[in-house]
Write a protein that holds these residues in place. Sequence first.
Motif, PDB file in Angstrom:
ATOM      1  N   PRO A  13       0.804  -1.235   0.000  1.00 42.63           N
ATOM      2  CA  PRO A  13       0.000   0.000   0.000  1.00 42.63           C
ATOM      3  C   PRO A  13       0.831   1.278   0.000  1.00 42.63           C
ATOM      4  O   PRO A  13       0.573   2.189  -0.801  1.00 42.63           O
ATOM      5  N   ALA A  14       1.823   1.367   0.867  1.00 43.20           N
ATOM      6  CA  ALA A  14       2.630   2.588   0.925  1.00 43.20           C
ATOM      7  C   ALA A  14       3.377   2.811  -0.375  1.00 43.20           C
ATOM      8  O   ALA A  14       3.494   3.945  -0.867  1.00 43.20           O
ATOM      9  N   SER A  15       3.895   1.739  -0.976  1.00 45.06           N
ATOM     10  CA  SER A  15       4.637   1.877  -2.216  1.00 45.06           C
ATOM     11  C   SER A  15       3.721   2.291  -3.367  1.00 45.06           C
ATOM     12  O   SER A  15       4.114   3.099  -4.228  1.00 45.06           O
ATOM     13  N   LEU A  16       2.496   1.769  -3.398  1.00 45.72           N
ATOM     14  CA  LEU A  16       1.549   2.162  -4.441  1.00 45.72           C
ATOM     15  C   LEU A  16       1.221   3.647  -4.364  1.00 45.72           C
ATOM     16  O   LEU A  16       1.137   4.338  -5.387  1.00 45.72           O
ATOM     17  N   LEU A  17       1.055   4.152  -3.167  1.00 46.86           N
ATOM     18  CA  LEU A  17       0.749   5.578  -3.023  1.00 46.86           C
ATOM     19  C   LEU A  17       1.921   6.445  -3.464  1.00 46.86           C
ATOM     20  O   LEU A  17       1.738   7.496  -4.090  1.00 46.86           O
ATOM     21  N   GLN A  18       3.132   6.013  -3.156  1.00 45.78           N
ATOM     22  CA  GLN A  18       4.296   6.764  -3.624  1.00 45.78           C
ATOM     23  C   GLN A  18       4.417   6.692  -5.156  1.00 45.78           C
ATOM     24  O   GLN A  18       4.775   7.682  -5.814  1.00 45.78           O
ATOM     25  N   ALA A  19       4.108   5.537  -5.713  1.00 44.69           N
ATOM     26  CA  ALA A  19       4.148   5.392  -7.163  1.00 44.69           C
ATOM     27  C   ALA A  19       3.163   6.347  -7.827  1.00 44.69           C
ATOM     28  O   ALA A  19       3.490   7.012  -8.823  1.00 44.69           O
ATOM     29  N   MET A  20       1.960   6.448  -7.280  1.00 51.71           N
ATOM     30  CA  MET A  20       0.966   7.356  -7.850  1.00 51.71           C
ATOM     31  C   MET A  20       1.394   8.811  -7.702  1.00 51.71           C
ATOM     32  O   MET A  20       1.169   9.634  -8.587  1.00 51.71           O
ATOM     33  N   ARG A  21       2.033   9.121  -6.575  1.00 49.16           N
ATOM     34  CA  ARG A  21       2.515  10.495  -6.374  1.00 49.16           C
ATOM     35  C   ARG A  21       3.471  10.894  -7.483  1.00 49.16           C
ATOM     36  O   ARG A  21       3.361  11.994  -8.045  1.00 49.16           O
ATOM     37  N   VAL A  22       4.400  10.007  -7.831  1.00 50.35           N
ATOM     38  CA  VAL A  22       5.395  10.326  -8.855  1.00 50.35           C
ATOM     39  C   VAL A  22       4.759  10.338 -10.242  1.00 50.35           C
ATOM     40  O   VAL A  22       5.039  11.217 -11.061  1.00 50.35           O
ATOM     41  N   LEU A  23       3.892   9.385 -10.523  1.00 50.58           N
ATOM     42  CA  LEU A  23       3.261   9.330 -11.840  1.00 50.58           C
ATOM     43  C   LEU A  23       2.439  10.577 -12.136  1.00 50.58           C
ATOM     44  O   LEU A  23       2.297  10.976 -13.296  1.00 50.58           O
ATOM     45  N   THR A  24       1.913  11.212 -11.111  1.00 46.96           N
ATOM     46  CA  THR A  24       1.030  12.369 -11.323  1.00 46.96           C
ATOM     47  C   THR A  24       1.677  13.708 -11.013  1.00 46.96           C
ATOM     48  O   THR A  24       1.014  14.733 -11.047  1.00 46.96           O
ATOM     49  N   ASP A  25       2.978  13.710 -10.762  1.00 49.41           N
ATOM     50  CA  ASP A  25       3.684  14.944 -10.428  1.00 49.41           C
ATOM     51  C   ASP A  25       4.417  15.463 -11.659  1.00 49.41           C
ATOM     52  O   ASP A  25       5.345  14.812 -12.148  1.00 49.41           O
ATOM     53  N   PRO A  26       4.056  16.626 -12.212  1.00 54.16           N
ATOM     54  CA  PRO A  26       4.716  17.128 -13.415  1.00 54.16           C
ATOM     55  C   PRO A  26       6.219  17.333 -13.262  1.00 54.16           C
ATOM     56  O   PRO A  26       6.945  17.308 -14.261  1.00 54.16           O
ATOM     57  N   VAL A  27       6.690  17.553 -12.054  1.00 54.80           N
ATOM     58  CA  VAL A  27       8.117  17.789 -11.833  1.00 54.80           C
ATOM     59  C   VAL A  27       8.871  16.478 -11.660  1.00 54.80           C
ATOM     60  O   VAL A  27       9.936  16.279 -12.252  1.00 54.80           O
ATOM     61  N   ASP A  28       8.346  15.566 -10.867  1.00 54.64           N
ATOM     62  CA  ASP A  28       9.070  14.351 -10.508  1.00 54.64           C
ATOM     63  C   ASP A  28       8.768  13.156 -11.394  1.00 54.64           C
ATOM     64  O   ASP A  28       9.318  12.081 -11.188  1.00 54.64           O
ATOM     65  N   THR A  29       7.890  13.288 -12.373  1.00 56.21           N
ATOM     66  CA  THR A  29       7.428  12.108 -13.089  1.00 56.21           C
ATOM     67  C   THR A  29       8.503  11.519 -13.990  1.00 56.21           C
ATOM     68  O   THR A  29       9.497  12.158 -14.331  1.00 56.21           O
ATOM     69  N   GLY A  30       8.278  10.289 -14.396  1.00 51.16           N
ATOM     70  CA  GLY A  30       9.192   9.513 -15.219  1.00 51.16           C
ATOM     71  C   GLY A  30       8.831   8.052 -15.049  1.00 51.16           C
ATOM     72  O   GLY A  30       7.688   7.707 -14.745  1.00 51.16           O
ATOM     73  N   ALA A  31       9.818   7.176 -15.238  1.00 52.34           N
ATOM     74  CA  ALA A  31       9.565   5.751 -15.042  1.00 52.34           C
ATOM     75  C   ALA A  31       9.436   5.449 -13.550  1.00 52.34           C
ATOM     76  O   ALA A  31      10.256   5.898 -12.744  1.00 52.34           O
TER      77      ALA A  31
END
Length: 615
Positions: free
Chosen positions: A161-179
């Motif tokens: 659960p914690a890792s999924l939430l962090q993954a979503m944070r990065v996927l939806t962040d225009p600054v931090d996004t990437g693979a």
Amino acid sequence: MRLTVAQALVRFLSVQFTERDGVRHRTVAGMWGIFGHGNVAGVGQALLEAGPAVMPFHQGRNEQAMVHAAVGHARMTHRLSALACTTSIGPGATNLVTGAALATVNRMPVLLLPGDVFATRPADPVLQQLEVPWAYDVSVNDALRPVSRYFDRIWRPEMLPASLLQAMRVLTDPVDTGAVTLALPQDVQTEAHDWPDELFRERVWHVRRPVPDAAALAEGAALLRSARRPLIVAGGGVRHAEAAPVLAEFAASTGIPVAETQAGKGSLRWDHPQALGAIGHTGTAPADAAAREADVVLGAGTRWTDFTTASGSLFAPDARFVNLNAASFDGHKMSGLALVGDARAGLAALAAELDGFRAPRRTYAVAEWRARTDAALGDGDGPWPPSQCEVIGALDAVLGDRDVLVNAAGSLPGDLHKLWRSRDPEQYHVEYGYSCMGYEIPAAIGVRLAAPDREVFALVGDGTYLMAPTEIVTAVQEGIPVNLVIVQNHGYASIGGLSAQVGAESFGTAYRFPGAGGDLTGAPLPVDLAANAASLGLEVFTPGSAKELRAALAAARTSPRATAVYVETDPSRQGPPAEAWWDVPVAEVSGRAATRAARTAYEAARPAPGARPAL
């Protein structure tokens, strides 16, 4: 709710949404996959049980290409929607690395789900496991760490659960996004766990539009007001932020001319009064002339790569930079004043600060450049075989305003950047952050999946086609009507030209049989790419004249099937030359006259010490 880790993962992803300006997208709109022992019993079973209504599935043929398709989809949705890619362990996982690098370089959200070794280690090593004697917690998936914006390995169900939430944070962040990589040990994927209901409730990730700091805006506006020769350089951030209409209004109201990077091309319609076209090494003469004399430059959503800055040589050493960028890292490049914020919100706020300002009027020979462009693109009735530029001209004549043109590598990006006349912000889709051969075909599929109402053409050189044609089968299998334009010039034309320029005499770049001396100077290889494309299920057109080429492109555009238009080109007839320098070092000593001459030319062209650096 009792589910396996893989089942919980799929269910969680299916209820994640991204929202910007009141418009929702599925954060993960589907999953590409190739199954092996490392993911078939876990993620494969979970996808089967969930069904396509919960998580659409696309069968890949090459793991790298799956990531390229996901990047094409992400760019077409302005990074508001991503695709996931699942692989087995070993080679399936390491095949992701190049695609992951491309996604991260271009700041495109992609979720990677490679299988991994057993967490419980019932047997060691297992099939395809890399053994590292001094670190048993290392697997081949660790190769994905440096090319991922977020990486985690799910050793236990409780970690998910914690890792999924962090993954979503990065996927939806225009600054931090990437693979984003979540490595999934194959035994953990199948392990059952009791999950809280909260994990599977719908979640909306809001993508906001931050406005730059008021003091920085005022300072930036003051710099622009003081300018005698201001210039705007529009980068990919303008397109990601859907800021093209705001940029057009800003340029019209201030009178500041606009040049575009590869990622930013299409930010301004080609015939807008302030449009100068492409900038940098592959730029137009008007844009590069404006850059050389600019005293204040507004960089909107650009990260100032070496092609844009002509290896740091394009702009005057005393030019001042105002950089509007969502990322502080990019905002401070070129020793610039950083306006950290969303491109659309930032341009609107800067326009308010500049109310009433009008830049001094200057002219940059735009009409003359467009006449040169007309000549290079041809009139549709020229000699055969056509030049590469004339193929681009045929596409320009046939494609509609909302059609999309996809390209990535070789000599085509340079010609397209200079010559293509963008009529829609989404029309020009050239991946030049990583310039990865093999991107074009799968990316076109990703674009069409994201925008099924647009026709999509992938402009593919023979080198790229031979490297990664396999996702053609996916397009045929799923009835995705993408159109390929296969340009046959019998070799790596771009790098062949560069090789000759640096005194390496086009060594190893032609697709030919060995000549008398053993080098590749004999007859062209008898490779029939048209027959190959047909064998993979495409409807193939082989025009024999300029008029037939345009007719074939028009037929492909209206075909309900995936198509290919195959055309041999004349590489001796090239487009307009580079209007700015690019630093490719030449051997300092050599026994070959061509190399010595190239070194002399390099030293004459190299900027003097103290020229503006790229960072």
